[in-house]
Design a protein around this motif. Structure first.
Motif, PDB file in Angstrom:
ATOM      1  N   ARG A   1      27.774 -35.861 -67.534  1.00 29.27           N
ATOM      2  CA  ARG A   1      27.661 -35.974 -68.990  1.00 29.27           C
ATOM      3  C   ARG A   1      29.001 -36.221 -69.670  1.00 29.27           C
ATOM      4  O   ARG A   1      29.065 -36.825 -70.740  1.00 29.27           O
ATOM      5  N   HIS A   2      30.091 -35.739 -69.075  1.00 27.20           N
ATOM      6  CA  HIS A   2      31.405 -35.866 -69.699  1.00 27.20           C
ATOM      7  C   HIS A   2      32.085 -37.196 -69.355  1.00 27.20           C
ATOM      8  O   HIS A   2      33.207 -37.454 -69.797  1.00 27.20           O
ATOM      9  N   MET A   3      31.415 -38.037 -68.563  1.00 24.27           N
ATOM     10  CA  MET A   3      31.985 -39.336 -68.190  1.00 24.27           C
ATOM     11  C   MET A   3      31.236 -40.453 -68.895  1.00 24.27           C
ATOM     12  O   MET A   3      30.026 -40.368 -69.134  1.00 24.27           O
ATOM     13  N   THR A   4      31.955 -41.536 -69.198  1.00 27.09           N
ATOM     14  CA  THR A   4      31.315 -42.715 -69.763  1.00 27.09           C
ATOM     15  C   THR A   4      30.462 -43.399 -68.690  1.00 27.09           C
ATOM     16  O   THR A   4      30.519 -43.056 -67.504  1.00 27.09           O
ATOM     17  N   VAL A   5      29.696 -44.387 -69.126  1.00 27.20           N
ATOM     18  CA  VAL A   5      28.887 -45.171 -68.183  1.00 27.20           C
ATOM     19  C   VAL A   5      29.779 -45.781 -67.105  1.00 27.20           C
ATOM     20  O   VAL A   5      29.489 -45.691 -65.908  1.00 27.20           O
ATOM     21  N   ALA A   6      30.873 -46.393 -67.510  1.00 27.32           N
ATOM     22  CA  ALA A   6      31.774 -47.033 -66.545  1.00 27.32           C
ATOM     23  C   ALA A   6      32.364 -46.013 -65.579  1.00 27.32           C
ATOM     24  O   ALA A   6      32.485 -46.279 -64.372  1.00 27.32           O
ATOM     25  N   GLU A   7      32.719 -44.840 -66.077  1.00 28.04           N
ATOM     26  CA  GLU A   7      33.295 -43.802 -65.225  1.00 28.04           C
ATOM     27  C   GLU A   7      32.260 -43.268 -64.241  1.00 28.04           C
ATOM     28  O   GLU A   7      32.586 -42.960 -63.087  1.00 28.04           O
ATOM     29  N   ASN A   8      31.004 -43.151 -64.693  1.00 27.37           N
ATOM     30  CA  ASN A   8      29.936 -42.721 -63.789  1.00 27.37           C
ATOM     31  C   ASN A   8      29.756 -43.717 -62.659  1.00 27.37           C
ATOM     32  O   ASN A   8      29.622 -43.337 -61.494  1.00 27.37           O
ATOM     33  N   VAL A   9      29.752 -44.994 -62.999  1.00 22.66           N
ATOM     34  CA  VAL A   9      29.522 -46.026 -61.988  1.00 22.66           C
ATOM     35  C   VAL A   9      30.670 -46.064 -60.979  1.00 22.66           C
ATOM     36  O   VAL A   9      30.459 -46.247 -59.776  1.00 22.66           O
ATOM     37  N   SER A  10      31.877 -45.850 -61.456  1.00 20.31           N
ATOM     38  CA  SER A  10      33.045 -45.952 -60.578  1.00 20.31           C
ATOM     39  C   SER A  10      33.323 -44.678 -59.786  1.00 20.31           C
ATOM     40  O   SER A  10      34.178 -44.682 -58.884  1.00 20.31           O
ATOM     41  N   PHE A  11      32.601 -43.599 -60.086  1.00 26.51           N
ATOM     42  CA  PHE A  11      32.930 -42.297 -59.497  1.00 26.51           C
ATOM     43  C   PHE A  11      32.974 -42.336 -57.968  1.00 26.51           C
ATOM     44  O   PHE A  11      33.919 -41.845 -57.347  1.00 26.51           O
ATOM     45  N   GLY A  12      31.955 -42.905 -57.349  1.00 25.43           N
ATOM     46  CA  GLY A  12      31.895 -42.930 -55.887  1.00 25.43           C
ATOM     47  C   GLY A  12      33.054 -43.669 -55.258  1.00 25.43           C
ATOM     48  O   GLY A  12      33.502 -43.335 -54.149  1.00 25.43           O
ATOM     49  N   LEU A  13      33.575 -44.679 -55.960  1.00 28.63           N
ATOM     50  CA  LEU A  13      34.722 -45.428 -55.440  1.00 28.63           C
ATOM     51  C   LEU A  13      36.021 -44.646 -55.629  1.00 28.63           C
ATOM     52  O   LEU A  13      36.899 -44.654 -54.770  1.00 28.63           O
ATOM     53  N   ARG A  14      36.132 -43.957 -56.753  1.00 29.77           N
ATOM     54  CA  ARG A  14      37.374 -43.247 -57.063  1.00 29.77           C
ATOM     55  C   ARG A  14      37.598 -42.021 -56.181  1.00 29.77           C
ATOM     56  O   ARG A  14      38.727 -41.551 -56.038  1.00 29.77           O
ATOM     57  N   VAL A  15      36.521 -41.476 -55.590  1.00 26.75           N
ATOM     58  CA  VAL A  15      36.673 -40.280 -54.751  1.00 26.75           C
ATOM     59  C   VAL A  15      36.735 -40.616 -53.256  1.00 26.75           C
ATOM     60  O   VAL A  15      36.780 -39.706 -52.423  1.00 26.75           O
ATOM     61  N   LEU A  16      36.740 -41.884 -52.921  1.00 27.90           N
ATOM     62  CA  LEU A  16      36.892 -42.255 -51.516  1.00 27.90           C
ATOM     63  C   LEU A  16      38.276 -41.836 -51.010  1.00 27.90           C
ATOM     64  O   LEU A  16      39.232 -41.747 -51.796  1.00 27.90           O
ATOM     65  N   PRO A  17      38.414 -41.570 -49.710  1.00 28.79           N
ATOM     66  CA  PRO A  17      39.750 -41.303 -49.154  1.00 28.79           C
ATOM     67  C   PRO A  17      40.702 -42.440 -49.507  1.00 28.79           C
ATOM     68  O   PRO A  17      40.290 -43.610 -49.621  1.00 28.79           O
TER      69      PRO A  17
ATOM     70  N   ASP B   1      31.288 -48.022 -72.442  1.00 23.51           N
ATOM     71  CA  ASP B   1      32.061 -46.920 -73.021  1.00 23.51           C
ATOM     72  C   ASP B   1      31.190 -45.819 -73.614  1.00 23.51           C
ATOM     73  O   ASP B   1      31.719 -44.872 -74.216  1.00 23.51           O
ATOM     74  N   ARG B   2      29.890 -45.927 -73.452  1.00 27.03           N
ATOM     75  CA  ARG B   2      29.007 -44.884 -73.985  1.00 27.03           C
ATOM     76  C   ARG B   2      28.854 -43.744 -72.985  1.00 27.03           C
ATOM     77  O   ARG B   2      29.111 -43.895 -71.791  1.00 27.03           O
ATOM     78  N   TYR B   3      28.377 -42.622 -73.508  1.00 20.43           N
ATOM     79  CA  TYR B   3      28.121 -41.453 -72.665  1.00 20.43           C
ATOM     80  C   TYR B   3      26.610 -41.351 -72.404  1.00 20.43           C
ATOM     81  O   TYR B   3      25.801 -41.905 -73.171  1.00 20.43           O
ATOM     82  N   PRO B   4      26.208 -40.651 -71.334  1.00 18.33           N
ATOM     83  CA  PRO B   4      24.788 -40.585 -70.985  1.00 18.33           C
ATOM     84  C   PRO B   4      23.874 -40.153 -72.127  1.00 18.33           C
ATOM     85  O   PRO B   4      22.756 -40.673 -72.255  1.00 18.33           O
ATOM     86  N   ASN B   5      24.337 -39.207 -72.964  1.00 18.63           N
ATOM     87  CA  ASN B   5      23.461 -38.743 -74.048  1.00 18.63           C
ATOM     88  C   ASN B   5      23.274 -39.774 -75.149  1.00 18.63           C
ATOM     89  O   ASN B   5      22.502 -39.566 -76.085  1.00 18.63           O
ATOM     90  N   GLN B   6      23.995 -40.890 -75.061  1.00 18.97           N
ATOM     91  CA  GLN B   6      23.839 -41.975 -76.025  1.00 18.97           C
ATOM     92  C   GLN B   6      22.931 -43.088 -75.508  1.00 18.97           C
ATOM     93  O   GLN B   6      22.775 -44.113 -76.160  1.00 18.97           O
TER      94      GLN B   6
END
Length: 358
Positions: free
Chosen positions: A87-103, A131-136
């Motif tokens: 909820r605290h991440m934007t749409v783009a941040e949610n989508v990129s999350f799996g890539l950003r936490v890779l080794p 740039d929107r958040y899930p609740n939007q």
């Protein structure tokens, strides 16, 4: 990636959730696991993901056994019913999350991550929502974000657990058609868990109908709907009229309907159950053959593309549901209380063992 499930059994305590299940999914197929709550479909999905381990049997991905491997070793994308977005991440941040936490050694550069996110948002038609958040977002938009996040890590296998279950009917229809188009473009081996018959029949290449921890039937949507292998499949895949009959020498009697048995059929100690879909029943204002059931019109629902009619058999022992086209309904000019004669255009009969004689 092909998937092979070989003789998988899973128990929780004394309850057997999956009982000797075997299934082969070809590379690029979209399979629907369809069945009522508690039939084992979600447990099978979790075993494929590596979130559960079978008590017996094994899982092979592209010919390699992965039964004991963790989810991180299986290249799996997982989409849940309730989105599971941050909820605290934007749409783009949610989508990129799996890539950003890779080794670090496997992590793409920031520029490549940004390009991947842009491409995925374009794919799921949400570029303007980055740039929107899930609740939007609407429920349908949130589910598309969840799917984009699952695709970001380039999974070899996409698992969808009731992904549209929390959405209203209209949005569900739109999203499952969109999912089918997306799958045709990406060709990722995908397994969709659902209890919605229409969803499975419309979206999947093959439908696997499950019941009480077993596979009742697997086949194309047309095969399982038009040629159900068991009474359960027939009942589960849409409305149906059920006629119970007795076998007497050379004929089966269903109420007042009679049907010849094949020559030489051994009918001792058996009875038959005949299934007829409402749209496979024909109505006539007069009796034309002995193989018709006399009934009375009890209720008519004319709203919609087809007319639904509820009949009561002559002896009041059975309610019969019929679907007619608007044109046929107007020809018959049916009204409540009218007497009609019913005949199946298509039916399927299952021979059942009779009660034991002790």
């Amino acid at each position: 990636m092909s998937i092979q499930v070989e003789h998988v059994t899973k128990r929780f305590g004394t309850f057997t959730v999956l009982n000797d299940v075997s299934l082969h999914v070809q590379t690029g197929e979209l399979i629907a696991l369809l069945g009522p709550s508690g039939c084992g479909k979600t447990t099978l999905l979790r075993i494929l993901a590596g979130l559960e381990r079978p008590d017996e049997g094994k899982i092979l991905l592209h010919g390699n056994e992965v039964t004991d491997r963790q989810i991180t070793d299986r290249r799996v994308g997982f989409v849940f019913q309730h989105y599971a977005l941050f909820r605290h991440m934007t749409v783009a941040e949610n989508v990129s999350f799996g890539l950003r936490v890779l080794p670090k050694a496997q992590r793409p550069s920031p520029d490549k991550i940004q390009k991947k996110v842009n491409d995925l948002l374009a794919l799921v038609q949400l570029q303007a929502m980055a740039d929107r958040y899930p609740n939007q977002l609407s429920g349908g938009q949130r589910q598309r974000v969840a799917l984009a996040r699952a695709l970001a890590v380039e999974p070899k296998m996409l698992l969808l657990d009731e992904p549209f279950g929390a959405l209203d009917t209209k949005v569900r229809k739109e999203l499952r058609r969109w999912l089918r188009r997306l799958h045709d473009e990406l060709h990722i081996t995908s397994i969709l868990v659902t209890h919605d018959q229409e969803e499975a029949l419309e979206a999947a290449d093959r439908v696997v109908v499950m019941h009480q921890g077993r596979i009742e039937q697997a086949g194309t949507p047309e095969e399982v709907y038009e040629h159900p292998a068991t009474p359960f499949v027939y009942r589960f895949l849409g409305d149906v009229n059920v006629f119970h009959g007795r076998i007497a020498h050379d004929e089966t009697v269903h109420e007042e309907m009679e049907r010849e048995l094949p020559p030489g059929a051994d009918s001792s100690g058996e009875h038959e159950v005949t299934f007829v879909r409402p749209h496979d029943l024909e109505l006539s204002p007069t009796r034309t053959t002995t193989a018709q059931l006399e009934a009375t019109v009890r209720f008519v629902i004319a709203a919609g593309s087809r007319v639904r009619i509820e009949l009561m058999s002559k002896d009041s022992s059975q309610t019969i549901e019929v679907e007619l086209t608007k044109e046929r309904y107007r020809e018959l000019k049916l009204r409540q209380g009218d007497v009609v004669f019913v005949h199946p255009k298509q039916q399927q009969t299952f021979r059942m063992p009779g009660p034991s004689s002790g």
